[in-house]
Write a protein that holds these residues in place. Sequence first.
Motif, mmCIF file in Angstrom:
data_model
loop_
_atom_site.group_PDB
_atom_site.id
_atom_site.type_symbol
_atom_site.label_atom_id
_atom_site.label_comp_id
_atom_site.label_asym_id
_atom_site.label_seq_id
_atom_site.Cartn_x
_atom_site.Cartn_y
_atom_site.Cartn_z
ATOM 1 N N HIS A 1 25.195 34.690 21.289
ATOM 2 C CA HIS A 1 25.547 35.639 20.225
ATOM 3 C C HIS A 1 26.890 36.317 20.476
ATOM 4 O O HIS A 1 27.174 37.370 19.897
ATOM 5 C CB HIS A 1 24.463 36.703 20.037
ATOM 6 C CG HIS A 1 23.111 36.146 19.726
ATOM 7 N ND1 HIS A 1 22.905 35.159 18.767
ATOM 8 C CD2 HIS A 1 21.883 36.423 20.250
ATOM 9 C CE1 HIS A 1 21.621 34.867 18.706
ATOM 10 N NE2 HIS A 1 20.974 35.601 19.607
ATOM 11 N N GLU A 2 27.692 35.730 21.334
ATOM 12 C CA GLU A 2 29.033 36.256 21.640
ATOM 13 C C GLU A 2 28.982 37.751 21.958
ATOM 14 O O GLU A 2 29.693 38.576 21.378
ATOM 15 C CB GLU A 2 30.003 35.975 20.487
ATOM 16 C CG GLU A 2 30.281 34.494 20.290
ATOM 17 C CD GLU A 2 31.492 34.232 19.407
ATOM 18 O OE1 GLU A 2 32.142 35.197 18.950
ATOM 19 O OE2 GLU A 2 31.794 33.052 19.172
ATOM 20 N N TYR B 1 39.050 35.351 12.685
ATOM 21 C CA TYR B 1 38.974 34.784 14.030
ATOM 22 C C TYR B 1 37.933 35.496 14.876
ATOM 23 O O TYR B 1 37.257 34.884 15.701
ATOM 24 C CB TYR B 1 40.336 34.871 14.735
ATOM 25 C CG TYR B 1 41.386 33.932 14.200
ATOM 26 C CD1 TYR B 1 41.133 33.116 13.096
ATOM 27 C CD2 TYR B 1 42.643 33.846 14.774
ATOM 28 C CE1 TYR B 1 42.093 32.271 12.597
ATOM 29 C CE2 TYR B 1 43.619 32.988 14.287
ATOM 30 C CZ TYR B 1 43.335 32.210 13.194
ATOM 31 O OH TYR B 1 44.292 31.364 12.703
ATOM 32 N N GLN B 2 37.802 36.817 14.677
ATOM 33 C CA GLN B 2 36.815 37.579 15.441
ATOM 34 C C GLN B 2 35.395 37.256 15.000
ATOM 35 O O GLN B 2 34.489 37.144 15.821
ATOM 36 C CB GLN B 2 37.070 39.077 15.269
ATOM 37 C CG GLN B 2 36.085 39.955 16.036
ATOM 38 C CD GLN B 2 36.339 41.439 15.814
ATOM 39 O OE1 GLN B 2 37.279 41.818 15.126
ATOM 40 N NE2 GLN B 2 35.507 42.271 16.407
ATOM 41 N N LEU C 1 33.205 35.165 4.074
ATOM 42 C CA LEU C 1 33.425 35.785 2.770
ATOM 43 C C LEU C 1 34.872 36.243 2.612
ATOM 44 O O LEU C 1 35.503 35.997 1.565
ATOM 45 C CB LEU C 1 32.478 36.976 2.595
ATOM 46 C CG LEU C 1 32.462 37.628 1.206
ATOM 47 C CD1 LEU C 1 32.069 36.617 0.143
ATOM 48 C CD2 LEU C 1 31.512 38.820 1.184
ATOM 49 N N LYS C 2 35.411 36.887 3.639
ATOM 50 C CA LYS C 2 36.801 37.330 3.584
ATOM 51 C C LYS C 2 37.748 36.136 3.464
ATOM 52 O O LYS C 2 38.698 36.148 2.665
ATOM 53 C CB LYS C 2 37.157 38.135 4.834
ATOM 54 C CG LYS C 2 36.571 39.534 4.866
ATOM 55 C CD LYS C 2 37.022 40.270 6.107
ATOM 56 C CE LYS C 2 36.484 41.701 6.107
ATOM 57 N NZ LYS C 2 36.886 42.441 7.332
ATOM 58 N N VAL D 1 27.397 30.099 11.543
ATOM 59 C CA VAL D 1 26.290 30.781 12.211
ATOM 60 C C VAL D 1 25.704 31.762 11.197
ATOM 61 O O VAL D 1 26.061 32.941 11.150
ATOM 62 C CB VAL D 1 26.756 31.504 13.486
ATOM 63 C CG1 VAL D 1 25.559 32.087 14.240
ATOM 64 C CG2 VAL D 1 27.517 30.545 14.396
ATOM 65 N N ARG D 2 24.801 31.300 10.384
ATOM 66 C CA ARG D 2 24.362 32.050 9.205
ATOM 67 C C ARG D 2 23.585 33.320 9.541
ATOM 68 O O ARG D 2 23.509 34.242 8.733
ATOM 69 C CB ARG D 2 23.506 31.149 8.307
ATOM 70 C CG ARG D 2 24.341 30.121 7.559
ATOM 71 C CD ARG D 2 23.487 29.142 6.795
ATOM 72 N NE ARG D 2 22.860 28.165 7.674
ATOM 73 C CZ ARG D 2 22.285 27.050 7.242
ATOM 74 N NH1 ARG D 2 22.227 26.799 5.951
ATOM 75 N NH2 ARG D 2 21.735 26.197 8.090
ATOM 76 N N ASP D 3 22.997 33.393 10.726
ATOM 77 C CA ASP D 3 22.222 34.576 11.104
ATOM 78 C C ASP D 3 23.098 35.699 11.649
ATOM 79 O O ASP D 3 22.599 36.782 11.947
ATOM 80 C CB ASP D 3 21.167 34.206 12.152
ATOM 81 C CG ASP D 3 20.137 33.230 11.595
ATOM 82 O OD1 ASP D 3 19.911 33.258 10.366
ATOM 83 O OD2 ASP D 3 19.569 32.447 12.384
ATOM 84 N N ASP D 4 24.377 35.441 11.794
ATOM 85 C CA ASP D 4 25.307 36.417 12.363
ATOM 86 C C ASP D 4 26.083 37.093 11.230
ATOM 87 O O ASP D 4 26.791 36.429 10.467
ATOM 88 C CB ASP D 4 26.271 35.717 13.329
ATOM 89 C CG ASP D 4 27.097 36.702 14.138
ATOM 90 O OD1 ASP D 4 27.307 37.834 13.668
ATOM 91 O OD2 ASP D 4 27.547 36.325 15.234
ATOM 92 N N ARG D 5 25.944 38.397 11.125
ATOM 93 C CA ARG D 5 26.635 39.124 10.058
ATOM 94 C C ARG D 5 28.152 39.018 10.186
ATOM 95 O O ARG D 5 28.870 38.973 9.187
ATOM 96 C CB ARG D 5 26.225 40.602 10.073
ATOM 97 C CG ARG D 5 24.780 40.851 9.651
ATOM 98 C CD ARG D 5 24.489 42.346 9.603
ATOM 99 N NE ARG D 5 23.120 42.593 9.156
ATOM 100 C CZ ARG D 5 22.604 43.815 9.024
ATOM 101 N NH1 ARG D 5 23.350 44.882 9.303
ATOM 102 N NH2 ARG D 5 21.356 43.961 8.618
ATOM 103 N N ARG D 6 28.635 38.988 11.417
ATOM 104 C CA ARG D 6 30.075 38.869 11.620
ATOM 105 C C ARG D 6 30.585 37.549 11.070
ATOM 106 O O ARG D 6 31.658 37.482 10.469
ATOM 107 C CB ARG D 6 30.414 38.976 13.107
ATOM 108 C CG ARG D 6 30.091 40.323 13.742
ATOM 109 C CD ARG D 6 30.196 40.254 15.239
ATOM 110 N NE ARG D 6 29.284 39.252 15.801
ATOM 111 C CZ ARG D 6 29.175 38.967 17.089
ATOM 112 N NH1 ARG D 6 29.937 39.619 17.963
ATOM 113 N NH2 ARG D 6 28.332 38.056 17.519
#
Length: 489
Positions: free
Chosen positions: A358-359, A240-241, A165-166, A154-159
């Motif tokens: 968007h959860e 996971y979050q 990345l992590k 979901v590329r538009d979601d910063r989370r």
Amino acid sequence: MNDSLVVPLAVEYLRLLPEIILSVFGAAIMMLEAALSPKSNKTGLGILALVGIALAFLGNNIAYSQPGPAFHNMMTVDAYAAFFRGLVLVVGFLCILASFHYLQREGVQRGEYYALILFSIVGQCVMATAADLIMVFIGLEISSIATYILAGFVRDDRRSNESALKYFLLGSFATAFLLYGIAWIYGISGSTNLKYIHTYLTDQTQIPSILAGLAAALIFVGLAFKVSVAPFQIWAPDVYQGAAAPVSAFMSAGPKAAAFAVFFRIFMTSFAPLNQRWIPVVWGCALLTMIIGNFAALVQTNVKRLLGYSSIAHAGYVLVALTSYSQVGVAAAMFYLFSYALMNIGAFAVVGYVASRHEQFVRIDDLAGLGRREPVIAGLLAIFVFSLIGVPLTGGFFAKFYVFQAALDSHLVWLTVIGLINSAIAAYYYLKIIVAIYFKEPSENIARLEPPSVGTRVAVWASALGTLFLGIFPSALLSFASVSAATFR
């Protein structure tokens, strides 16, 4: 010299049939994706992925009918490999079913999502059949690279971006440890074949044990990260979050099961002669993993993060089975991983359904009143929660029972006692979910909740029925797991 020119036999390709089928379907989905317009409905590509997994499952049965080594002993097909192949295929099938509505709701219904899941399963199947450390590394990388991308799908979601990345940075770091360990053991023994390494370490008394022990330690670190074992678990809750709920379900079940399959095969085969050295380390990691996972979960309010810490704790229970160093322990771990996959996928599927677009609603309090609004879905979620606790008549009960029984058989009394105490502690944070869905007034998002889609219903129902089946008729799976564990004689 002539061995390098030998053409693989037809039966060797047959033993690789599931991977071949999945690769073909994954490539086909990517090509069809390019042929469709951006606004086309991509649900058909997901159905094609389900067909590919179903055919791969059939291919797994065909491959198992012709067991044996393949491609110069780089891989082997036996009951153990067939079990884990089947497990990761079931995980992929259920996660795709749970993804249809989620991707449509988030506006990210794209064919590459399904292709990435198929390619990740290919890597997991390679890991399950690997008889050589080179194949372990190849399978791990195939699975990991696809999973890194899925974590940030979901590329538009910063989370989601942060999650990917992590996962990528820490995963790459852990892979370096694994690769260095493989290089080290190759330098010692002159081979990367698991059985040859076992023979070499058994026969050679001149080699300082510290060298082989260091190789085992490096490989342990690499694999411990993949299964989120303490002290290498820090990535799991964040990933996971941040990842999409169906992806979190997939990561917590498929890659983890495949990594544990490799974990057991390597340490029960290659490093079996060093068991007196690595068993105390695994004992300590199992203890630390259970404690960190359960106590950190006590204070969580985000359901996905809670399930992330729960996943860490359950990895600790599986390590208890490895610590027992027995065929009974291997069979118990296999049963545990299958049970855990079903109940965790079901729980994440329900969380993804309730979370809305968007959860937005992933806190425990956001589940309040689900029992009134959607009593069936709430009841199925309760089954998953009770199974995670280990309540009788669920797969989770017998999973923990067999693991702790294996530990007692190996005289690991203190580890068993501490494990049981941790299970009791875990009941507290799991029951907070039950309290929310049945004993609190409906939250605002629950009142606006739409009925679940067909794919979500099928995924949740299949997971729940599987969880209950393993809790009522555990011998159906445990008998095959016991036969599979006989590989480690």
